[in-house]
Design an enzyme around this catalytic site. Structure first.
Site, mmCIF file in Angstrom:
data_model
loop_
_atom_site.group_PDB
_atom_site.id
_atom_site.type_symbol
_atom_site.label_atom_id
_atom_site.label_comp_id
_atom_site.label_asym_id
_atom_site.label_seq_id
_atom_site.Cartn_x
_atom_site.Cartn_y
_atom_site.Cartn_z
ATOM 1 N N ASP A 28 5.148 -7.805 -5.535
ATOM 2 C CA ASP A 28 4.847 -8.701 -4.412
ATOM 3 C C ASP A 28 4.336 -10.026 -4.963
ATOM 4 O O ASP A 28 3.545 -10.034 -5.915
ATOM 5 C CB ASP A 28 3.785 -8.045 -3.516
ATOM 6 C CG ASP A 28 3.663 -8.713 -2.163
ATOM 7 O OD1 ASP A 28 3.457 -9.940 -2.128
ATOM 8 O OD2 ASP A 28 3.728 -8.010 -1.151
ATOM 9 N N ASN A 85 4.440 -0.988 7.220
ATOM 10 C CA ASN A 85 4.016 -1.679 8.429
ATOM 11 C C ASN A 85 5.216 -1.760 9.364
ATOM 12 O O ASN A 85 6.303 -2.129 8.941
ATOM 13 C CB ASN A 85 3.523 -3.090 8.105
ATOM 14 C CG ASN A 85 2.344 -3.075 7.155
ATOM 15 O OD1 ASN A 85 1.447 -2.268 7.270
ATOM 16 N ND2 ASN A 85 2.373 -3.968 6.190
ATOM 17 N N GLY A 91 0.909 -5.653 10.992
ATOM 18 C CA GLY A 91 0.922 -6.613 9.900
ATOM 19 C C GLY A 91 2.298 -6.864 9.318
ATOM 20 O O GLY A 91 2.420 -7.487 8.269
ATOM 21 N N SER A 93 5.389 -8.664 8.358
ATOM 22 C CA SER A 93 5.656 -10.100 8.265
ATOM 23 C C SER A 93 7.116 -10.420 7.967
ATOM 24 O O SER A 93 7.540 -11.556 8.143
ATOM 25 C CB SER A 93 4.759 -10.738 7.197
ATOM 26 O OG SER A 93 4.998 -10.160 5.943
ATOM 27 N N HIS A 98 10.309 -2.111 4.589
ATOM 28 C CA HIS A 98 9.933 -2.051 3.178
ATOM 29 C C HIS A 98 8.668 -1.222 3.029
ATOM 30 O O HIS A 98 7.892 -1.069 3.958
ATOM 31 C CB HIS A 98 9.750 -3.448 2.575
ATOM 32 C CG HIS A 98 8.762 -4.307 3.297
ATOM 33 N ND1 HIS A 98 9.049 -4.913 4.503
ATOM 34 C CD2 HIS A 98 7.497 -4.674 2.992
ATOM 35 C CE1 HIS A 98 7.996 -5.614 4.907
ATOM 36 N NE2 HIS A 98 7.041 -5.476 4.011
ATOM 37 N N HIS A 100 5.185 -0.657 0.766
ATOM 38 C CA HIS A 100 4.235 -1.249 -0.177
ATOM 39 C C HIS A 100 3.679 -0.128 -1.049
ATOM 40 O O HIS A 100 3.248 0.904 -0.536
ATOM 41 C CB HIS A 100 3.046 -1.886 0.556
ATOM 42 C CG HIS A 100 3.403 -3.043 1.414
ATOM 43 N ND1 HIS A 100 3.196 -4.343 1.012
ATOM 44 C CD2 HIS A 100 3.930 -3.101 2.661
ATOM 45 C CE1 HIS A 100 3.581 -5.154 1.977
ATOM 46 N NE2 HIS A 100 4.041 -4.432 2.992
#
Length: 112
Positions: A28, A85, A91, A93, A98, A100
């Site tokens: 990231d 998310n 959250g 965005s 995807h 994390h």
């Protein structure tokens, strides 16, 4: 076209740690932990809430890839967190599903 599609298409550089025909994993650019990798399916599913039963094998592969990357980056033993998310209140965005992978620091609970 999302930023992830541009990374998949090599229009934007990324520090890739894993890639195969179905998924790509990269660091990231705004990490929330010393290890913060995004695992992204190459086929666009906008968010988890929009996944269908036919997407189940790909969803499983995202989680399997997270475990593989965690081992390769040395966080499997100490522990890591996997987060997805789905939607603005969570959250999200980028409207491209995807995962994390966060590790190498103590993570509190509850998050947020």
């Amino acid at each position: 076209m999302t930023i992830f599609e541009k990374i998949i298409g090599r229009e934007i550089p990324a520090k890739i740690v894993f890639e195969d025909d179905d998924v790509i994993a990269f660091h990231d650019v705004d990490p929330k932990a010393p290890v913060h990798v995004l695992i992204v399916p190459k086929r666009v599913i906008p968010r988890l809430a929009e996944a269908e039963e036919a997407d189940a094998p790909l969803l499983g592969k995202l989680i399997w890839t997270a475990t593989k990357v965690a081992r390769e980056l040395g966080v499997a033993e100490s522990g890591y967190r996997v987060v997805i998310n789905s939607g603005p209140d969570a959250g999200e965005s980028v409207p491209h599903l995807h995962v994390h992978l966060l590790g190498k620091r103590s993570l509190s609970w509850p998050p947020g």
